[in-house]
Design an enzyme around this catalytic site. Structure first.
Site, PDB file in Angstrom:
ATOM      1  N   HIS A  92       0.897  -1.423  -0.377  1.00  0.00           N
ATOM      2  CA  HIS A  92      -0.291  -0.423   0.044  1.00  0.00           C
ATOM      3  C   HIS A  92       0.802   1.106  -0.163  1.00  0.00           C
ATOM      4  O   HIS A  92       1.475   1.275   1.197  1.00  0.00           O
ATOM      5  CB  HIS A  92      -0.863  -0.110   1.192  1.00  0.00           C
ATOM      6  CG  HIS A  92      -2.016   0.610   1.091  1.00  0.00           C
ATOM      7  ND1 HIS A  92      -2.070   2.300   0.876  1.00  0.00           N
ATOM      8  CD2 HIS A  92      -3.295   0.521   0.900  1.00  0.00           C
ATOM      9  CE1 HIS A  92      -3.082   2.570   0.620  1.00  0.00           C
ATOM     10  NE2 HIS A  92      -3.928   1.495   0.280  1.00  0.00           N
ATOM     11  N   HIS A 124       0.478  -4.747   2.078  1.00  0.00           N
ATOM     12  CA  HIS A 124      -0.129  -4.475   2.800  1.00  0.00           C
ATOM     13  C   HIS A 124      -1.685  -5.906   2.095  1.00  0.00           C
ATOM     14  O   HIS A 124      -1.987  -6.816   2.790  1.00  0.00           O
ATOM     15  CB  HIS A 124      -1.081  -3.158   1.379  1.00  0.00           C
ATOM     16  CG  HIS A 124      -2.456  -3.047   1.802  1.00  0.00           C
ATOM     17  ND1 HIS A 124      -2.936  -2.957   2.753  1.00  0.00           N
ATOM     18  CD2 HIS A 124      -3.373  -3.138   1.120  1.00  0.00           C
ATOM     19  CE1 HIS A 124      -3.955  -2.184   2.904  1.00  0.00           C
ATOM     20  NE2 HIS A 124      -4.851  -2.209   2.081  1.00  0.00           N
ATOM     21  N   ARG A 126      -3.805  -6.119  -7.426  1.00  0.00           N
ATOM     22  CA  ARG A 126      -5.128  -6.670  -6.851  1.00  0.00           C
ATOM     23  C   ARG A 126      -6.081  -4.883  -7.071  1.00  0.00           C
ATOM     24  O   ARG A 126      -5.044  -3.564  -6.646  1.00  0.00           O
ATOM     25  CB  ARG A 126      -5.610  -6.483  -5.147  1.00  0.00           C
ATOM     26  CG  ARG A 126      -6.961  -6.549  -4.645  1.00  0.00           C
ATOM     27  CD  ARG A 126      -6.952  -6.564  -3.242  1.00  0.00           C
ATOM     28  NE  ARG A 126      -5.996  -5.371  -2.878  1.00  0.00           N
ATOM     29  CZ  ARG A 126      -6.812  -4.686  -1.483  1.00  0.00           C
ATOM     30  NH1 ARG A 126      -7.958  -4.802  -1.260  1.00  0.00           N
ATOM     31  NH2 ARG A 126      -5.990  -3.619  -1.061  1.00  0.00           N
TER      32      ARG A 126
HETATM   33  C1  LIG Z   1      -5.982  -1.734   7.363  1.00  0.00           C
HETATM   34  C2  LIG Z   1      -6.215  -2.698   6.023  1.00  0.00           C
HETATM   35  C3  LIG Z   1      -7.421  -2.145   5.339  1.00  0.00           C
HETATM   36  C4  LIG Z   1      -7.942  -2.614   3.993  1.00  0.00           C
HETATM   37  N1  LIG Z   1      -8.494  -1.874   3.420  1.00  0.00           N
HETATM   38  C5  LIG Z   1     -10.125  -2.757   2.943  1.00  0.00           C
HETATM   39  C6  LIG Z   1     -11.013  -2.267   1.798  1.00  0.00           C
HETATM   40  O1  LIG Z   1     -10.910  -1.250   2.213  1.00  0.00           O
HETATM   41  N2  LIG Z   1     -11.445  -3.318   1.004  1.00  0.00           N
HETATM   42  C7  LIG Z   1     -10.885  -3.979   0.287  1.00  0.00           C
HETATM   43  O2  LIG Z   1     -11.367  -4.892  -0.847  1.00  0.00           O
HETATM   44  N3  LIG Z   1      -9.769  -4.360   0.877  1.00  0.00           N
HETATM   45  C8  LIG Z   1      -9.364  -4.423   2.318  1.00  0.00           C
HETATM   46  N4  LIG Z   1      -8.211  -4.840   2.917  1.00  0.00           N
HETATM   47  C9  LIG Z   1      -7.810  -5.713   2.806  1.00  0.00           C
HETATM   48  C10 LIG Z   1      -9.092  -7.050   2.474  1.00  0.00           C
HETATM   49  O3  LIG Z   1      -9.508  -6.449   4.301  1.00  0.00           O
HETATM   50  C11 LIG Z   1      -8.607  -8.425   3.579  1.00  0.00           C
HETATM   51  O4  LIG Z   1      -8.104  -8.844   1.847  1.00  0.00           O
HETATM   52  C12 LIG Z   1      -9.686  -9.116   3.760  1.00  0.00           C
HETATM   53  O5  LIG Z   1     -10.020  -8.980   4.871  1.00  0.00           O
HETATM   54  C13 LIG Z   1      -9.291 -10.606   3.426  1.00  0.00           C
HETATM   55  O6  LIG Z   1     -10.719 -11.049   4.351  1.00  0.00           O
HETATM   56  P1  LIG Z   1      -9.852 -12.591   5.637  1.00  0.00           P
HETATM   57  O7  LIG Z   1     -11.256 -13.064   5.438  1.00  0.00           O
HETATM   58  O8  LIG Z   1      -9.486 -13.061   3.526  1.00  0.00           O
HETATM   59  O9  LIG Z   1      -9.168 -13.111   5.953  1.00  0.00           O
HETATM   60  P2  LIG Z   1      -8.659 -12.139   7.432  1.00  0.00           P
HETATM   61  O10 LIG Z   1      -9.437 -10.945   7.489  1.00  0.00           O
HETATM   62  O11 LIG Z   1      -7.378 -11.711   7.779  1.00  0.00           O
HETATM   63  O12 LIG Z   1      -8.791 -13.040   8.689  1.00  0.00           O
HETATM   64  C14 LIG Z   1      -8.603 -14.304   8.718  1.00  0.00           C
HETATM   65  C15 LIG Z   1      -9.285 -14.976   9.643  1.00  0.00           C
HETATM   66  O13 LIG Z   1      -7.657 -16.400  10.118  1.00  0.00           O
HETATM   67  C16 LIG Z   1      -7.125 -15.870  11.608  1.00  0.00           C
HETATM   68  N5  LIG Z   1      -5.885 -16.624  11.222  1.00  0.00           N
HETATM   69  C17 LIG Z   1      -5.160 -17.109  10.583  1.00  0.00           C
HETATM   70  N6  LIG Z   1      -4.338 -18.150  10.952  1.00  0.00           N
HETATM   71  C18 LIG Z   1      -5.197 -18.511  11.991  1.00  0.00           C
HETATM   72  C19 LIG Z   1      -4.603 -19.881  11.871  1.00  0.00           C
HETATM   73  N7  LIG Z   1      -3.764 -20.729  12.111  1.00  0.00           N
HETATM   74  N8  LIG Z   1      -5.243 -20.993  13.151  1.00  0.00           N
HETATM   75  C20 LIG Z   1      -6.907 -20.212  13.863  1.00  0.00           C
HETATM   76  N9  LIG Z   1      -7.102 -19.080  12.649  1.00  0.00           N
HETATM   77  C21 LIG Z   1      -5.828 -18.255  11.906  1.00  0.00           C
HETATM   78  C22 LIG Z   1      -7.445 -14.966  11.921  1.00  0.00           C
HETATM   79  O14 LIG Z   1      -7.131 -14.178  13.521  1.00  0.00           O
HETATM   80  C23 LIG Z   1      -8.819 -13.969  10.903  1.00  0.00           C
HETATM   81  O15 LIG Z   1      -9.557 -14.326  11.934  1.00  0.00           O
HETATM   82  C24 LIG Z   1      -7.007  -4.148   3.735  1.00  0.00           C
HETATM   83  C25 LIG Z   1      -6.357  -4.549   4.444  1.00  0.00           C
HETATM   84  C26 LIG Z   1      -6.305  -3.669   5.460  1.00  0.00           C
HETATM   85  C27 LIG Z   1      -5.085  -4.894   6.305  1.00  0.00           C
END
Ligand SMILES: Cc1cc2nc3c(=O)[nH]c(=O)nc-3n(C[C@H](O)[C@H](O)[C@H](O)COP(=O)(O)OP(=O)(O)OC[C@H]3O[C@@H](n4cnc5c(N)ncnc54)[C@H](O)[C@@H]3O)c2cc1C
Length: 511
Positions: free
Chosen positions: A231, A335, A370
């Site tokens: 980012h 990011h 992305r």
């Molecule tokens: C600051 C920030 C701002 C963002 N803003 C945007 C936005 O505005 N729009 C957009 O589209 N994207 C945005 N993104 C990207 C987006 O948030 C993520 O790509 C998306 O939320 C990923 O969702 P997910 O469910 O795949 O993973 P996450 O939401 O990261 O969830 C992963 C989960 O897995 C758990 N976990 C990990 N390893 C293990 C394990 N071994 N055992 C058990 N649990 C585990 C974690 O604790 C968590 O609960 C942003 C990212 C960040 C960091």
């Protein structure tokens, strides 16, 4: 544990992808295994901008797909792009059905924001710039109210077990270190990204790509591992993780300037709203010459900043910066990971019984880069699709497994400096070679650094083999894109063999 259903669907992770999968599977029994409390330590919770969806009168999914393909720089999977952008309207409606309240305009229509490299206003947001927090608030509440979903909070998935190459269960570890085996023939990885591998990151610091380790060790194919999105505008500082100053701030007209007051993006196509890799490289080039870089929102937003971006305003004020009057210091930070566990459009990995959704997965939607706000969209759409596929798939009973020997405590401190030094915004063969030289012994010795080193090694091998600059992957020794570029897909054993082959040729330092 005794109250868990037999052979449940296991969802690992409770960000948007995990919760969407679990909710869409109801009333089928699901166990959500998550490292912290439900929804915590997730990138989803921190998302600011929102979700991309072509809902405006001047917009349609084909235009959204066009912008996604352009940002992906030639490496997107076109089927994935069309399927996922085309499912945005339904995903937004599903989220609303689970209780998410999106921001609306004066006429009651969904308010649509503009972000970098989107040709239309199409970012659906919630609670201003706290979209992720609002989405997860509602999803966590809906999940807790769903009787078919069981929770193993404060438990980490440690190992996936396979029998004859298909999913048989997983080992989880509680915070007290107690390990348990859950027999399961269907496991969904929704573990998010790997920004925690880098010193400068916007991701939850503890997320270094544990889902990649789980899948890689189970023999799954990994794709596009070299593509990390930096980012361009993290709030510069020494904290870990770094706070983010969303693209939406530039969408509202804020300008990038250096400490001489020069607007260095003014001559670059797209200017402040150019794709992230272009902006990150331009900022890195400024920083490399010893200059500092700032966002100037004084004219574009001024006193309106606090109302439009309340969360970012609070973060800035906490560091003594008032965006209405001061320049906001920014720098690039790891990011988002475009690569991950290779899946098809049902979310299936190459291991029968193992699905992946969200940032840990690689559907090919993002290609080499992305498009902003496409990741929450992908997490929502693919969570729904995984649930749909699991509902239809025949249930196989898992055969019993003995527990593998205990993992040692995981420590990523030795790996972070290597990754930060050699796998950052600009890479080159000598650095990638040096990194692989340090990482391979860590992977082979099976010590505390093994898991993060394994993820890093995968990035290193993929990055070394990509002899071009494209999207999020920039090489100073190969500054141009190759005319016929292809996606890379490898298993862990193939990547290890590739690392050994590279290191057996000292001349490869400059290849
Ligand atoms: C600051 C920030 C701002 C963002 N803003 C945007 C936005 O505005 N729009 C957009 O589209 N994207 C945005 N993104 C990207 C987006 O948030 C993520 O790509 C998306 O939320 C990923 O969702 P997910 O469910 O795949 O993973 P996450 O939401 O990261 O969830 C992963 C989960 O897995 C758990 N976990 C990990 N390893 C293990 C394990 N071994 N055992 C058990 N649990 C585990 C974690 O604790 C968590 O609960 C942003 C990212 C960040 C960091």
């Amino acid at each position: 544990m005794s109250s868990l259903p037999d052979n449940p669907v296991i969802v690992v992770g409770s960000g948007l992808a995990g919760l969407m999968t679990a909710l869409c599977l109801a009333p089928q029994p699901v166990v959500v295994v998550t490292r912290a409390g439900l929804g915590e330590e997730s990138s989803s919770q921190w998302a600011q901008g929102g979700i991309a969806a072509a809902l405006g009168e001047d917009d349609d999914a084909a235009l959204h797909a066009e912008d996604t393909l352009a940002a992906g720089d030639g490496l997107c999977d076109s089927d994935a792009v069309h399927a996922i952008t085309g499912a945005a309207r339904e995903a937004i409606a599903t989220l609303e059905g689970f209780g998410v309240v999106f921001d609306r305009d004066g006429q009651g229509r969904l308010a649509l924001g503009l972000e970098a490299a989107h040709g239309r206003r199409r970012i659906v947001h919630a609670a201003g710039d706290s979209s992720g927090a609002e989405i997860l608030r509602a999803m966590v509440r809906a999940a807790r109210a769903t009787p078919s979903i069981h929770f193993l909070e404060h438990h980490s998935a440690e190992r996936l077990l396979t029998t004859d190459g298909r999913m048989a269960g997983l080992v989880v570890a509680g915070q007290d270190g107690e390990r348990k085996f859950i027999a399961a023939s269907r496991v969904v990885l929704a573990t998010g990204g790997l920004g925690g591998l880098f010193q400068a990151t916007t991701n939850p610091a503890g997320n270094f790509g544990q889902g990649i380790v789980l899948a890689a060790r189970a023999g799954a194919k990994l794709a596009d591992m070299e593509f990390v999105q930096f980012h361009p505008t993290a709030l510069a500082g020494r904290t870990r993780p770094l706070a983010l100053v969303s693209e939406a701030v530039r969408g509202e007209g804020a300008l990038l300037v250096n400490d001489r007051g020069e607007r260095f993006m003014s001559t670059i196509a797209g200017q402040e709203l150019a794709p992230r890799d272009v902006v990150a490289r331009a900022i890195s080039a400024e920083l490399a010459t010893g200059r500092r870089v700032f966002l100037d929102a004084r004219q574009a937003l001024g006193e309106r900043f606090g109302a439009r971006f309340p969360a970012i305003h609070t973060l800035c004020r906490a560091t003594g910066v008032d965006p209405a009057r001061d320049l906001i210091p920014v720098s690039p930070a790891a990011h988002y990971h475009m690569g991950g566990v290779a899946t098809d459009l049902r979310g299936r990995s190459s291991v029968p019984g193992l699905w992946a959704a969200g940032e840990v997965a690689c559907t090919g939607l993002h290609g080499a880069n992305r498009l902003a706000s496409n990741s929450l969209l992908e997490a929502a759409v693919m969570g729904q699709r995984v649930a749909e596929d699991i509902r239809r798939a025949p249930v196989v009973m898992p055969s019993f497994h003995a527990l593998p020997s205990a993992e040692c405590a995981v420590e990523d401190e030795a790996v972070r400096p290597i990754v930060s030094r050699h796998f950052g915004v600009i890479r080159h063969a000598a650095g990638l070679y040096a990194a692989l030289e340090e990482l391979l012994p860590m992977v082979e010795e099976d010590g505390p650094a093994t898991q993060p080193a394994l993820v890093a090694l995968l990035i290193g091998v993929f990055a070394y083999q990509r002899r071009e600059s494209r999207g999020g992957h920039a090489r100073s020794d190969f500054p141009l894109p190759q005319p016929r570029s292809q996606r890379q897909i490898m298993t862990l054993s193939e990547a290890l063999a590739a690392a050994r082959a590279i290191l057996s040729h000292p001349e490869a330092r400059s290849a």
